[in-house]
Structure formats: C-alpha cells, structure tokens
Motif scaffolding. Structure first.
Motif, PDB file in Angstrom:
ATOM      1  N   GLU A 111     -38.448  12.754 -23.201  1.00 11.61           N
ATOM      2  CA  GLU A 111     -38.604  11.557 -23.912  1.00 11.61           C
ATOM      3  C   GLU A 111     -39.416  11.459 -24.997  1.00 11.61           C
ATOM      4  N   LEU A 115     -38.276  10.636 -28.840  1.00 14.33           N
ATOM      5  CA  LEU A 115     -39.135   9.780 -29.828  1.00 14.33           C
ATOM      6  C   LEU A 115     -39.570  10.539 -31.012  1.00 14.33           C
ATOM      7  N   HIS A 157     -33.456   2.812 -22.565  1.00 18.49           N
ATOM      8  CA  HIS A 157     -33.413   4.270 -22.602  1.00 18.49           C
ATOM      9  C   HIS A 157     -32.046   4.730 -23.136  1.00 18.49           C
ATOM     10  N   THR A 199     -44.292  -0.468 -20.769  1.00  9.82           N
ATOM     11  CA  THR A 199     -44.034   0.533 -21.097  1.00  9.82           C
ATOM     12  C   THR A 199     -42.957   0.948 -22.426  1.00  9.82           C
ATOM     13  N   HIS A 200     -41.910   0.081 -22.283  1.00  9.97           N
ATOM     14  CA  HIS A 200     -40.881  -0.110 -23.306  1.00  9.97           C
ATOM     15  C   HIS A 200     -41.653  -0.370 -24.642  1.00  9.97           C
ATOM     16  N   TYR A 203     -43.418   2.335 -26.398  1.00  5.94           N
ATOM     17  CA  TYR A 203     -42.505   3.158 -26.857  1.00  5.94           C
ATOM     18  C   TYR A 203     -41.995   2.734 -28.364  1.00  5.94           C
ATOM     19  N   MET A 221     -47.467   8.935 -19.814  1.00  9.59           N
ATOM     20  CA  MET A 221     -46.159   8.238 -19.267  1.00  9.59           C
ATOM     21  C   MET A 221     -46.127   9.119 -18.067  1.00  9.59           C
TER      22      MET A 221
END
Length: 230
Positions: A111, A115, A157, A199-200, A203, A221
């Motif tokens: 992930e 990103l 995601h 968490t999102h 991101y 993470m």
C-alpha cells in the motif's frame, strides 16, 4: 465423481493441497461449473486425509467463490467462475495466508507503493478517493454486519488501486484484498470503525502531500492493523 489427484505435497498444509487439487481439476477440465463435488467423506477417502483439512479447504474454496454449498444437496462448483477466481496468484497467496503477521507486513508495504505511485503521478486525481471516504463516514454504522462493514472498508482501498492507473497494481491489489476479506472481522467493535476511518483519513493526508517517510508510515500501518486484529 473421482478427482484427478497426484501425490499430495507434504511441504504444504494438507488443506492448501486440497485447494490446489480442486483448482487443477478445474483448469484441466475434469471439473466444470455446476459440477457436484464429492462429499466430505468421499473426499477423505479419495485423498486419504482426515476430516479437518477437508473442511478447512472447503471454507477457503467457498470464501473465494469457487464452490457453493446447497443445503441438503451438497457442494457444487459455482456457475459463475471468473478469470479472477482461478487467478494463480490467489492460490499462491492462499498457501501463505495462515501467516497473518507476514500477510499484514506485505499488504502495508504494497500500500505504500500504491500511495507513492499516486503521489508521483503528475496527473493524480484524488476525487474518487475523497468521495469514497466521505461516503464511508456516513455509511459506517455499528448496526451493520461485519461483512457489510468490510465491504465498505474495501471500497476505499479499491479506489486507491484505481487511482494508480496501473493494471499490474490493480490486479495484484484486488488479489490481496480478496484473500484478506474473509479475515476482516474486526468491525465487531465500534472503536475499530473509528480506527478504520482515521486510517483512511491518514492515507488521504499522505496523498494530498508530496513527502513522507515510508519506514515510519509502514510501521504505523502495521501496528494499526495488528491492534485491530488483536
């Protein structure tokens, strides 16, 4: 019916070997969509194994959409098998999916790659990701089932995957999420819904900027996911 079976490889778990046997029988045409599978007892006799690994294999095959269990009738190969269902990468990851720590570690490093791909894209577009995040804030409710909440979680995601505009990243990412989806049971507590949204949001903050320390991000993470699973 009798399955086409070669010698079981004892270097892997027996349940994993059974999954591969079913996959190989599908690929070589011995099994076709709609076919009825042998019963648990018949599989035990054909393969020379105990009931426990047979049941574990059945759970895996059902989770990834290869088989369908019809109460009172038996187990059948699903009629809507897709290319994705038989993706060799899925089965390869299944072989190692019991090592949750390594699976979490791999997912988080992957992930970070996603990103970074988006951040370094001169034509990056975060509109869809922003839209999905806002909808999650509104939709995530403790009254929903863990399965429904997991699906809402994965929408974010999947949006990140699509934003890479890279078919390789999208294919591998969807495979990873398909494998971990059955294990996403951490939504039973409201605190974990809040953690997921945080968490999102984290991101998104990374995606809006152009500089981050990948080591620190991965560590954060991984710790976050381990705490949710615990």
């Amino acid at each position: 019916m009798n399955l086409s079976v070669e010698k079981i490889n004892l270097s892997r778990t027996i349940s994993s070997e059974i999954v591969l046997i079913i996959k190989d029988n599908l690929l070589n045409g011995s099994l076709k969509p709609g076919d009825k599978l042998p019963t648990e007892k018949e599989l035990m006799e054909q393969l020379g194994v105990s009931r426990t690994p047979v049941r574990e294999a059945i759970k895996i095959l059902e989770a990834i959409g290869v088989i369908q269990i019809k109460r009172g009738k038996g187990m059948f190969i699903t009629n809507n098998l897709s290319r994705f269902t038989l993706n060799p990468l899925i089965f390869s990851l299944i072989m190692h999916s019991n090592n949750m720590k390594r699976l979490i570690e791999f997912r988080q490093h992957f992930e970070i790659l996603l990103l970074n791909m988006i951040i370094t894209n001169e034509e990056k577009n975060l509109n869809k990701i922003e839209e999905v995040y806002q909808s999650q804030v509104e939709k995530m409710d403790p009254e929903l089932s863990p399965e429904e909440l997991a699906a809402i979680d994965l929408e974010f995601h999947y949006a990140v995957l699509e934003a890479t505009n890279n078919p390789f990243a999208i294919e591998i990412g969807r495979t990873i999420y398909e494998i971990i989806k059955p294990n996403m049971i951490h939504f039973k507590r409201k605190s974990n819904i809040e953690r997921t949204l945080e968490t999102h949001k984290f991101y998104l903050e990374l995606l809006r900027g152009n500089d981050f320390n990948p080591v620190e991000v991965v560590q954060r993470m991984i710790k976050n996911n381990e705490e949710m699973i615990e």
